[in-house]
Design a protein around this motif. Structure first.
Motif, PDB file in Angstrom:
ATOM      1  N   THR A 152       0.989  -1.152   0.571  1.00 53.32           N
ATOM      2  CA  THR A 152      -0.037   0.048  -0.158  1.00 53.32           C
ATOM      3  C   THR A 152       0.710   1.243   0.113  1.00 53.32           C
ATOM      4  O   THR A 152       0.365   2.428  -1.043  1.00 53.32           O
ATOM      5  CB  THR A 152      -1.042   0.007   1.445  1.00 53.32           C
ATOM      6  OG1 THR A 152      -1.533  -0.569   1.000  1.00 53.32           O
ATOM      7  CG2 THR A 152      -1.693   1.495   1.480  1.00 53.32           C
ATOM      8  N   LEU A 153       2.057   1.390   1.101  1.00 57.27           N
ATOM      9  CA  LEU A 153       2.461   2.427   0.785  1.00 57.27           C
ATOM     10  C   LEU A 153       3.951   3.045  -0.586  1.00 57.27           C
ATOM     11  O   LEU A 153       4.060   3.636  -1.167  1.00 57.27           O
ATOM     12  CB  LEU A 153       3.602   2.313   2.305  1.00 57.27           C
ATOM     13  CG  LEU A 153       3.091   2.572   3.371  1.00 57.27           C
ATOM     14  CD1 LEU A 153       4.230   2.599   4.798  1.00 57.27           C
ATOM     15  CD2 LEU A 153       2.027   3.810   3.977  1.00 57.27           C
ATOM     16  N   LYS A 154       3.884   1.713  -0.597  1.00 60.70           N
ATOM     17  CA  LYS A 154       5.154   0.989  -2.282  1.00 60.70           C
ATOM     18  C   LYS A 154       4.267   1.955  -3.621  1.00 60.70           C
ATOM     19  O   LYS A 154       3.596   3.227  -3.921  1.00 60.70           O
ATOM     20  CB  LYS A 154       5.327   0.141  -2.573  1.00 60.70           C
ATOM     21  CG  LYS A 154       6.122   0.048  -3.932  1.00 60.70           C
ATOM     22  CD  LYS A 154       7.659   1.178  -4.260  1.00 60.70           C
ATOM     23  CE  LYS A 154       7.797   1.038  -5.055  1.00 60.70           C
ATOM     24  NZ  LYS A 154       9.410   1.499  -4.843  1.00 60.70           N
ATOM     25  N   SER A 155       2.189   1.942  -2.717  1.00 61.36           N
ATOM     26  CA  SER A 155       1.611   1.936  -4.808  1.00 61.36           C
ATOM     27  C   SER A 155       1.125   3.144  -4.421  1.00 61.36           C
ATOM     28  O   SER A 155       1.175   3.897  -5.457  1.00 61.36           O
ATOM     29  CB  SER A 155       0.622   1.522  -4.344  1.00 61.36           C
ATOM     30  OG  SER A 155      -0.403   1.716  -3.237  1.00 61.36           O
ATOM     31  N   HIS A 156       1.953   4.308  -3.136  1.00 58.69           N
ATOM     32  CA  HIS A 156       1.720   5.818  -3.228  1.00 58.69           C
ATOM     33  C   HIS A 156       2.738   6.479  -4.478  1.00 58.69           C
ATOM     34  O   HIS A 156       3.957   6.299  -3.391  1.00 58.69           O
ATOM     35  CB  HIS A 156       1.403   6.178  -2.390  1.00 58.69           C
ATOM     36  CG  HIS A 156       0.328   5.911  -1.284  1.00 58.69           C
ATOM     37  ND1 HIS A 156       0.394   5.711   0.179  1.00 58.69           N
ATOM     38  CD2 HIS A 156      -1.601   5.503  -1.707  1.00 58.69           C
ATOM     39  CE1 HIS A 156      -1.035   5.482   0.362  1.00 58.69           C
ATOM     40  NE2 HIS A 156      -2.137   5.278  -0.471  1.00 58.69           N
ATOM     41  N   LEU A 157       2.820   6.299  -5.729  1.00 55.99           N
ATOM     42  CA  LEU A 157       3.799   6.664  -6.497  1.00 55.99           C
ATOM     43  C   LEU A 157       4.378   7.681  -6.371  1.00 55.99           C
ATOM     44  O   LEU A 157       5.956   8.021  -6.639  1.00 55.99           O
ATOM     45  CB  LEU A 157       3.455   6.647  -8.258  1.00 55.99           C
ATOM     46  CG  LEU A 157       2.835   4.932  -7.790  1.00 55.99           C
ATOM     47  CD1 LEU A 157       2.930   4.545  -9.838  1.00 55.99           C
ATOM     48  CD2 LEU A 157       4.132   3.566  -8.166  1.00 55.99           C
ATOM     49  N   HIS A 158       3.702   8.973  -5.745  1.00 61.72           N
ATOM     50  CA  HIS A 158       4.453  10.094  -5.617  1.00 61.72           C
ATOM     51  C   HIS A 158       4.749  10.057  -4.571  1.00 61.72           C
ATOM     52  O   HIS A 158       4.929  11.334  -3.192  1.00 61.72           O
ATOM     53  CB  HIS A 158       3.358  11.314  -5.776  1.00 61.72           C
ATOM     54  CG  HIS A 158       3.050  11.256  -7.967  1.00 61.72           C
ATOM     55  ND1 HIS A 158       4.243  10.754  -8.944  1.00 61.72           N
ATOM     56  CD2 HIS A 158       2.229  10.179  -7.872  1.00 61.72           C
ATOM     57  CE1 HIS A 158       3.564  10.436 -10.021  1.00 61.72           C
ATOM     58  NE2 HIS A 158       2.248  10.438  -9.719  1.00 61.72           N
ATOM     59  N   SER A 159       4.771   9.214  -3.324  1.00 62.88           N
ATOM     60  CA  SER A 159       5.035   9.148  -2.523  1.00 62.88           C
ATOM     61  C   SER A 159       6.618   9.046  -1.460  1.00 62.88           C
ATOM     62  O   SER A 159       7.520   8.371  -2.649  1.00 62.88           O
ATOM     63  CB  SER A 159       4.768   8.655  -1.354  1.00 62.88           C
ATOM     64  OG  SER A 159       4.354   7.300  -0.847  1.00 62.88           O
ATOM     65  N   PRO A 160       7.536   9.905  -0.925  1.00 62.06           N
ATOM     66  CA  PRO A 160       9.385   9.579  -0.549  1.00 62.06           C
ATOM     67  C   PRO A 160       8.910   8.022  -0.611  1.00 62.06           C
ATOM     68  O   PRO A 160       9.931   7.626  -0.300  1.00 62.06           O
ATOM     69  CB  PRO A 160       8.997  10.593   0.284  1.00 62.06           C
ATOM     70  CG  PRO A 160       7.948  12.130   0.467  1.00 62.06           C
ATOM     71  CD  PRO A 160       6.827  11.172  -0.270  1.00 62.06           C
TER      72      PRO A 160
END
Ligand SMILES: NC(=O)c1ccc[n+]([C@@H]2O[C@H](COP(=O)([O-])OP(=O)(O)OC[C@H]3O[C@@H](n4cnc5c(N)ncnc54)[C@H](OP(=O)(O)O)[C@@H]3O)[C@@H](O)[C@H]2O)c1
Length: 245
Positions: A152-160
Motif C-alpha cells: 500500500t505504501l509503495k503504491s502511492h507512487l509520488h510519495s517519498p
C-alpha cells in the motif's frame, strides 16, 4: 539450563548478535520479564561475545549457532533446543539483510542472497521449530519485517516512501509478511499469536548507522513477543499502531 530462572519462557532471536536483534535479546532477557534468550548467531564467536556481555549485566541468555541460509545449521539448532528444553515459547525472526546495492553481484544473485535469508530462512526456521512451538503453552512468533514491505505504501507512487528504490529488500519483506499470515492462519485456532512488525528506521550496520536507537526499535518486537492470550494475531504494525499491508 540449571542457571536459567525457574519457569522461564524460552525465546529464540535470530540474528541476535548485533543491531536490533541484540537489543531485543537484551530487553526480553531482563530478569523482570522471566524469559531465557537463545541468541542466534551465524558466527558462534560473535554470538558468544554478545551473550557474554548481556550475562555480565545479569541477563538470562546463551548463544546458539544458527545460519538461516544453511538447513543443517537450522536442524542442529532445533535438535539443541529440543534436547535441552523440549519446547520453544517464542520465536523472533529478526535476522535480515539487503543486497540491493551489491553491484558486484548479478540481479539474480542479489535476489537469491536476500531472499535466502529474509524469506526462505525465516520460513524454514519457523517451519522447523513448529513441533517445539507446539509444546509451548502459549506460542508467540514475531517476524521483523519493514514498512518498506508494505504494498500500500509503495503504491502511492509520488510519495517519498515509494521512492525508496530497494526492490529486492522491499519485495522480500512483502513476501515475509505473507509467510507470517500463512502461520497466523494455520495456528490461530490453537491460540498462537503470530505477527509482523516494523521496528522503525534504526541506526545499525544495515542502515550505515543512520536512524533511531536500537532500544526504541526493540519495543514493538518485544510487545508482540509477550502478548497475552487476548493479544492480536495476523497483524502488521509499528509501535504507533497498525501499518497498511
Ligand atoms: N535498521 C533498520 O532501520 C530496519 C528497519 C526495518 C526493518 N529492519 C529489520 O530488522 C532486522 C534486524 O536488522 P538490523 O538493522 O539490526 O541489521 P544488522 O545490524 O545488520 O543485523 C542483522 C543481523 O542478521 C544476521 N544475519 C545476517 N545473515 C544471516 C544469516 N544467514 N543467518 C543468520 N543471521 C544472519 C546478522 O549476523 P552477522 O553479524 O553475522 O552479519 C545480524 O545479527 C532485519 O530483519 C531488518 O530487515 C531494520
Amino acid at each position: 539450563m540449571s542457571s536459567i530462572p525457574q519457569h522461564a519462557k524460552i525465546a529464540l532471536v535470530t540474528g541476535g548478535n548485533k543491531g536490533i536483534g541484540l537489543a531485543i535479546s537484551k530487553s526480553l532477557s531482563h530478569k523482570s520479564r522471566g524469559y531465557h534468550i537463545l541468541l542466534g548467531s551465524r558466527d558462534i564467536q560473535r554470538g558468544d561475545a554478545a551473550a557474554s556481555s548481556l550475562k555480565r549485566e545479569g541477563h538470562s541468555v546463551e548463544a546458539i549457532s544458527l545460519d538461516l541460509s544453511v538447513d543443517s545449521s537450522i536442524i542442529a539448532a532445533v535438535e539443541l533446543v529440543s534436547s535441552t528444553y523440549g519446547r520453544l515459547d517464542v520465536l523472533i525472526n529478526n535476522a535480515g539483510i539487503s543486497s540491493d546495492d551489491e553491484v558486484d553481484l548479478s540481479l539474480r544473485e542479489r535476489f537469491e542472497k536476500t531472499y535466502n535469508v529474509n524469506v526462505f530462512g525465516a520460513a524454514v526456521v519457523t517451519e522447523m521449530f513448529i513441533p517445539l512451538l507446539s509444546k509451548s503453552a502459549a506460542p508467540r512468533v514475531v517476524f521483523v519485517s519493514s514498512n518498506l514491505g508494505s504494498l500500500t505504501l509503495k503504491s502511492h507512487l509520488h510519495s517519498p516512501m515509494s521512492g525508496v528504490a530497494v526492490p529486492i529488500y522491499r519485495s522480500s519483506k512483502a513476501a515475509m509478511n505473507m509467510v507470517m499470515l500463512h502461520y497466523a492462519h494455520l495456528y490461530e485456532k490453537h491460540g498462537w499469536k503470530v505477527n509482523a512488525c516494523h521496528p522503525g528506521f534504526t541506526s545499525t550496520d544495515l542502515t550505515g548507522g543512520r536512524g533511531g536507537s536500537v532500544d526504541e526499535a526493540a519495543k514493538v518486537v518485544v510487545k508482540l513477543a509477550v502478548l497475552g492470550d487476548d493479544g492480536e494475531t495476523g497483524t502488521f504494525s509499528e509501535i504507533r499502531g497498525r501499518l497498511p499491508w
